[in-house]
Design a protein around this motif. Structure first.
Motif, PDB file in Angstrom:
ATOM      1  N   THR A 150       0.931  -0.736   0.014  1.00  0.00           N
ATOM      2  CA  THR A 150       0.218  -0.126  -0.264  1.00  0.00           C
ATOM      3  C   THR A 150       0.751   1.505  -0.324  1.00  0.00           C
ATOM      4  OG1 THR A 150      -0.165  -0.230   2.123  1.00  0.00           O
ATOM      5  CG2 THR A 150      -1.996  -1.346   1.136  1.00  0.00           C
ATOM      6  N   SER A 151       2.522   1.428  -0.005  1.00  0.00           N
ATOM      7  CA  SER A 151       3.227   2.287   0.082  1.00  0.00           C
ATOM      8  C   SER A 151       3.048   2.772  -1.515  1.00  0.00           C
ATOM      9  CB  SER A 151       3.914   2.085  -0.022  1.00  0.00           C
ATOM     10  OG  SER A 151       4.804   0.863  -0.866  1.00  0.00           O
ATOM     11  N   PRO A 152       3.152   4.009  -1.999  1.00  0.00           N
ATOM     12  CA  PRO A 152       3.686   5.047  -2.693  1.00  0.00           C
ATOM     13  C   PRO A 152       3.848   4.204  -4.016  1.00  0.00           C
ATOM     14  CG  PRO A 152       3.797   6.673  -1.243  1.00  0.00           C
ATOM     15  CD  PRO A 152       4.042   5.050  -0.380  1.00  0.00           C
ATOM     16  N   SER A 153       5.040   3.527  -3.886  1.00  0.00           N
ATOM     17  CA  SER A 153       5.668   2.865  -4.890  1.00  0.00           C
ATOM     18  C   SER A 153       4.670   1.600  -5.788  1.00  0.00           C
ATOM     19  CB  SER A 153       6.942   2.158  -4.330  1.00  0.00           C
ATOM     20  OG  SER A 153       6.607   1.098  -4.105  1.00  0.00           O
ATOM     21  N   HIS A 154       4.001   1.095  -4.944  1.00  0.00           N
ATOM     22  CA  HIS A 154       2.947  -0.074  -5.337  1.00  0.00           C
ATOM     23  C   HIS A 154       1.583   0.976  -5.297  1.00  0.00           C
ATOM     24  CE1 HIS A 154       6.126  -2.598  -4.082  1.00  0.00           C
ATOM     25  NE2 HIS A 154       5.303  -3.898  -4.341  1.00  0.00           N
ATOM     26  N   LYS A 250       7.716  12.760  -7.619  1.00  0.00           N
ATOM     27  CA  LYS A 250       6.826  13.513  -7.046  1.00  0.00           C
ATOM     28  C   LYS A 250       7.328  12.942  -5.544  1.00  0.00           C
ATOM     29  CE  LYS A 250       4.472  15.549 -10.535  1.00  0.00           C
ATOM     30  NZ  LYS A 250       3.056  15.997 -11.694  1.00  0.00           N
ATOM     31  N   ALA A 251       7.227  11.188  -5.855  1.00  0.00           N
ATOM     32  CA  ALA A 251       6.651  10.644  -4.448  1.00  0.00           C
ATOM     33  C   ALA A 251       7.704  10.696  -3.457  1.00  0.00           C
ATOM     34  CB  ALA A 251       6.201   9.552  -4.888  1.00  0.00           C
ATOM     35  N   TYR A 252       8.927  10.195  -4.221  1.00  0.00           N
ATOM     36  CA  TYR A 252      10.392  10.180  -3.392  1.00  0.00           C
ATOM     37  C   TYR A 252      10.924  11.820  -3.988  1.00  0.00           C
ATOM     38  CZ  TYR A 252       7.725   5.635  -2.456  1.00  0.00           C
ATOM     39  OH  TYR A 252       6.723   4.960  -1.823  1.00  0.00           O
ATOM     40  N   PRO A 253      10.750  12.399  -3.522  1.00  0.00           N
ATOM     41  CA  PRO A 253      11.821  13.809  -3.847  1.00  0.00           C
ATOM     42  C   PRO A 253      12.765  13.444  -3.218  1.00  0.00           C
ATOM     43  CG  PRO A 253      10.580  14.546  -1.838  1.00  0.00           C
ATOM     44  CD  PRO A 253      10.090  12.996  -2.608  1.00  0.00           C
ATOM     45  N   PRO A 254      14.431  13.604  -4.330  1.00  0.00           N
ATOM     46  CA  PRO A 254      15.693  13.106  -3.586  1.00  0.00           C
ATOM     47  C   PRO A 254      16.036  14.209  -2.022  1.00  0.00           C
ATOM     48  CG  PRO A 254      15.547  14.116  -5.479  1.00  0.00           C
ATOM     49  CD  PRO A 254      14.309  13.905  -5.519  1.00  0.00           C
ATOM     50  N   GLY A 255      17.073  13.818  -1.212  1.00  0.00           N
ATOM     51  CA  GLY A 255      16.321  14.571   0.108  1.00  0.00           C
ATOM     52  C   GLY A 255      18.785  15.175   0.391  1.00  0.00           C
ATOM     53  N   PRO A 256      19.067  15.608   1.311  1.00  0.00           N
ATOM     54  CA  PRO A 256      20.819  16.336   0.770  1.00  0.00           C
ATOM     55  C   PRO A 256      21.299  15.407   0.874  1.00  0.00           C
ATOM     56  CG  PRO A 256      19.276  16.699   2.322  1.00  0.00           C
ATOM     57  CD  PRO A 256      18.143  16.391   1.947  1.00  0.00           C
ATOM     58  N   TYR A 257      20.715  13.919   1.390  1.00  0.00           N
ATOM     59  CA  TYR A 257      21.767  12.893   1.860  1.00  0.00           C
ATOM     60  C   TYR A 257      21.283  11.608   0.582  1.00  0.00           C
ATOM     61  CZ  TYR A 257      22.871  15.298   5.560  1.00  0.00           C
ATOM     62  OH  TYR A 257      23.163  16.487   6.284  1.00  0.00           O
ATOM     63  N   GLY A 258      20.276  11.606   0.200  1.00  0.00           N
ATOM     64  CA  GLY A 258      19.608  10.639  -0.454  1.00  0.00           C
ATOM     65  C   GLY A 258      18.083  10.261  -0.830  1.00  0.00           C
ATOM     66  N   THR A 259      18.127   9.681  -1.392  1.00  0.00           N
ATOM     67  CA  THR A 259      16.059   9.481  -1.444  1.00  0.00           C
ATOM     68  C   THR A 259      15.341   8.515  -0.812  1.00  0.00           C
ATOM     69  OG1 THR A 259      16.163   9.925  -3.966  1.00  0.00           O
ATOM     70  CG2 THR A 259      14.045   8.840  -2.762  1.00  0.00           C
ATOM     71  N   VAL A 260      14.934   8.496   0.647  1.00  0.00           N
ATOM     72  CA  VAL A 260      13.958   8.593   1.365  1.00  0.00           C
ATOM     73  C   VAL A 260      13.368   7.402   1.117  1.00  0.00           C
ATOM     74  CG1 VAL A 260      13.035   8.282   3.713  1.00  0.00           C
ATOM     75  CG2 VAL A 260      14.700   9.667   3.622  1.00  0.00           C
TER      76      VAL A 260
END
Length: 275
Positions: A150-154, A250-260
């Motif tokens: 049920t996570s955004p990826s799926h 859009k669902a998983y934007p990259p951050g300063p240390y990588g993508t959470v």
């Protein structure tokens, strides 16, 4: 609409994130109780062994064990073959073709383990009685499955597959392989078979690196049925991946240390009672 087919696998793509993929197995392995071998090498089955990298980890816990990895993918078995043979601790590893959907043990086992495989098997709990029956007294069935459907990826993947553009080509492939139970259901079913059962869940907060790392992750697993369905149409495959990539960004934007990338996993360990 096309009839769903078994997905083709890419072992090298799957292994690109082997560190994150292996971590839940280490956690599962740490909770497995001692095996009832009693003076003889343990007999172990790894059901859905994939490329064999996890199978090989079993030798660290049971150096002299006789271990067989089972998988229904020729590509995965070909990759796993590099782990086959005698082990440094005096045991052995071999690999055989089998489908978890209808695998029935032909001999007693001290441990039947399955790591991130049973989510591909509808109604896999129906096999639990036969697998528990095949365990030696005091033996263990241990499993881990992803619980992130049920996570955004799926959810995004399901929605994209259900759009008018893709429904006829890949619609059924997006949801075909969501076949996991909740932890309490594993606990109830395995306890009902007379086992001492431990079931739990963990959400790993993974930090992925690189460009479009979530897309790269799912190319090794959830996207395999879709990539298989579009294998004969490179233009459609490219278009689908482009649309899915944009939504994932859009669902998983990259951050300063990588993508959470949070990833929920479900675990169950069932120990058969001693005779």
């Amino acid at each position: 609409m096309q009839k769903p087919q078994n997905p083709t696998w890419d072992p090298q793509q799957y292994l690109r994130h082997s560190g994150h993929r292996t971590r839940p197995f280490h956690d599962l392995l740490a909770r497995i109780p001692g095996l009832p071998a009693r003076g003889r090498p343990a007999r172990i089955a790894d059901l859905g062994c994939g490329p064999g990298n996890v199978t090989a980890l079993l030798t660290e816990r049971w150096p002299d064990a006789r271990i067989t990895g089972y998988d229904n993918s020729p590509d995965m078995l070909s990759e796993a073959a590099r782990h086959a043979g005698p082990t440094p601790g005096g045991g052995s590893i071999d690999f055989r073709h089998a489908d978890a959907a209808d695998w029935v043990p032909e001999e007693p086992y001290d441990l039947i383990v399955s790591n991130a495989a049973l989510q591909w098997v509808p109604g896999h709990a129906k096999s639990f009685p036969a697998w528990i029956e095949a365990l030696a007294p005091g033996g263990t069935l241990a499993l881990q499955v992803p619980g992130n459907f049920t996570s955004p990826s799926h959810a995004i993947l399901d929605d994209l597959c259900d759009t008018p553009e893709w429904r006829e080509r890949v619609g059924r492939h997006g949801r075909r392989y969501v076949h996991v139970y909740e932890p309490w259901e594993y606990l109830t079913q395995l306890t009902g078979l007379g086992c001492e059962t431990d079931a739990w869940e963990t959400t790993y907060i993974q930090l992925l690196q690189g460009e479009d790392p979530v897309l790269d992750w799912v190319k090794g697993t959830a996207l395999r049925p879709i990539l298989t369905a579009l294998a004969d149409d490179e233009q459609a495959r490219t278009a689908f991946l482009g649309q899915y990539r944009d939504l994932l960004r859009k669902a998983y934007p990259p951050g300063p240390y990588g993508t959470v990338f949070p990833f929920r996993r479900i675990f169950a360990i069932a120990r058969k009672k001693d005779a």
